[in-house]
Write an enzyme that holds these catalytic residues in place. Structure first.
Site, PDB file in Angstrom:
ATOM      1  CD  GLU A   1      -1.152   0.742   3.556  1.00 56.09           C
ATOM      2  OE1 GLU A   1      -1.570   1.888   3.422  1.00 56.09           O
ATOM      3  OE2 GLU A   1      -1.242   0.154   4.651  1.00 56.09           O
TER       4      GLU A   1
ATOM      5  CE  LYS B   1       0.761   1.836  14.829  1.00 56.45           C
ATOM      6  NZ  LYS B   1       0.778   2.621  13.573  1.00 56.45           N
TER       7      LYS B   1
HETATM    8  N1  PSU Z   1      -2.770   1.783  10.556  1.00 60.34           N
HETATM    9  C1  PSU Z   1      -1.405   1.972  10.975  1.00 60.34           C
HETATM   10  N2  PSU Z   1      -0.626   2.611   9.944  1.00 60.34           N
HETATM   11  C2  PSU Z   1      -1.274   2.980   8.800  1.00 60.34           C
HETATM   12  C3  PSU Z   1      -2.706   2.817   8.544  1.00 60.34           C
HETATM   13  C4  PSU Z   1      -3.419   2.207   9.440  1.00 60.34           C
HETATM   14  O1  PSU Z   1      -0.991   1.442  11.786  1.00 60.34           O
HETATM   15  O2  PSU Z   1      -0.683   3.498   7.919  1.00 60.34           O
HETATM   16  C5  PSU Z   1      -3.311   3.287   7.308  1.00 60.34           C
HETATM   17  C6  PSU Z   1      -3.633   2.268   6.140  1.00 60.34           C
HETATM   18  O3  PSU Z   1      -3.487   2.808   5.128  1.00 60.34           O
HETATM   19  C7  PSU Z   1      -5.285   1.891   6.784  1.00 60.34           C
HETATM   20  C8  PSU Z   1      -5.576   3.160   6.997  1.00 60.34           C
HETATM   21  O4  PSU Z   1      -5.836   1.377   5.431  1.00 60.34           O
HETATM   22  O5  PSU Z   1      -4.807   3.976   7.826  1.00 60.34           O
HETATM   23  C9  PSU Z   1      -7.056   3.031   7.672  1.00 60.34           C
HETATM   24  O6  PSU Z   1      -7.428   4.454   7.790  1.00 60.34           O
HETATM   25  P1  PSU Z   1      -8.936   4.663   8.186  1.00 60.34           P
HETATM   26  O7  PSU Z   1      -8.870   4.555   9.446  1.00 60.34           O
HETATM   27  O8  PSU Z   1      -9.284   6.313   8.111  1.00 60.34           O
HETATM   28  O9  PSU Z   1     -10.019   3.853   7.450  1.00 60.34           O
END
Ligand code: PSU
Ligand code: MN
Length: 306
Positions: free
Chosen positions: A26, A161
């Site tokens: 990603e 996390k």
């Molecule tokens: N969690 C992490 N590192 C990240 C992300 C999440 O520890 O870089 C990023 C990933 O790209 C994940 C996104 O798909 O954040 C999720 O964002 P949201 O909670 O807005 O869906």
């Protein structure tokens, strides 16, 4: 035609045509997950880790009206330097960013969509999105979870996390029929720590069996992804107290600043990093490298050719 929107780099295209192993990666982790220049160094090292395991890396992003599958070093550097000014893209964002020919970084959800369009089944990342704290009231549930329920890509991550509500995240995945596997562990990993205290549905100990399970699921037409939870290597695990304190601080700051929607996750990631004086960043890098290696091994077993 979908083909008009896909730009697959020649190395990845030729691997896919020959049924050789490819691992999707990603790009939101590059633009929004870490800062420059560590983000670019890490992205390149992650590609190397996939190669060392015997697979071809395909970092994914949206550029010039195309879904790019496999980026050059220059493109990765551009994403990393542009950082938060790149649009963080999930499922809903594709039509806008492609039509307007903007630069878009793909989240787990968006990378799954792009990988599936290109025919890539295995994807490595750091951590997945999930149900946020108090999700039962604010309905902040990452689109990653819905994507895992519908798109046929295996996601190798170090879990999620603890900025999130991990029990609610697992409940949501269970409702949507998304299998959660512990890779060589019985426990769902919590990113910086190896054990969230929550059990996984199934433990799988080797790449060959993991590949067979994926084939069985998809041959049966059971659409959707699988979460392969691969814990951070012990040497890089953080103390639970240190990380929990940093997360509490980060959550309090977000509340005070009223950060919401797609900005919340990047804000919390940055705040945790700042709270731990960058120590969490070293752990973050090591766990992504470890996921890239395991994804490479699973891809090799899945494609059965190198
Ligand atoms: N969690 C992490 N590192 C990240 C992300 C999440 O520890 O870089 C990023 C990933 O790209 C994940 C996104 O798909 O954040 C999720 O964002 P949201 O909670 O807005 O869906
Ligand atoms: Mn959200």
């Amino acid at each position: 035609m979908i083909k008009n929107y896909l730009k697959i780099n020649p190395e990845v295209a030729s691997a896919l045509a020959d049924n050789r192993p490819v691992v999707a990666l990603e790009s939101t982790i590059i633009s929004h997950g870490m800062s420059f220049p560590k983000n670019v160094e890490t992205a390149l090292a992650v590609e190397q880790a996939v190669r060392a395991a015997g697979a071809i890396p395909a970092t994914i992003a949206l550029m010039d009206g195309k879904i790019c599958i496999g980026l050059s070093k220059e493109e990765i550097t551009l994403l990393g330097k542009t950082g938060l000014a790149v649009t963080k893209c999930s499922r809903r964002d594709f039509p806008f960013i492609l039509t307007r020919k903007r630069m878009g970084a793909t989240t787990v959800a968006a990378t799954m969509i792009a990988a599936a369009l290109a025919g890539i089944r295995i994807f490595a990342t750091g951590g997945i999105g999930g149900v946020h704290r108090e999700g039962q009231f604010n309905l902040d549930i990452s689109a990653d979870l819905q994507e895992l329920a519908r798109t046929n890509v295996a996601v190798i991550s170090a879990g999620a996390k603890a900025i999130l509500d991990l029990p609610l995240t697992l409940e949501y995945l269970e409702t949507h029929g998304v299998p959660v596997v512990g890779y060589q562990t019985d426990w769902f990993p919590a990113f910086y720590t190896r054990n969230s205290g929550l059990k996984v549905d199934y433990r799988v100990d080797d790449a060959t069996e993991m590949a067979e399970i994926l084939k069985t699921k998809w041959t049966l037409g059971l659409d959707g992804g699988i979460i392969v939870g691969n814990p951070i290597p012990e040497a890089f695990e953080m103390g639970k107290d240190i990380i929990d304190a940093a997360i509490e601080e980060a959550l309090a700051k977000a509340k005070q600043k009223n950060i919401k929607g797609k900005d919340l996750t990047p804000f919390l990631l940055g705040a945790v990093e700042a709270e731990t004086g960058g120590r969490s960043l070293d752990s973050n890098i090591q766990l992504v490298l470890n996921n890239a290696r395991v994804a490479g091994e699973i891809a090799k077993a899945y494609y059965n050719k190198s």
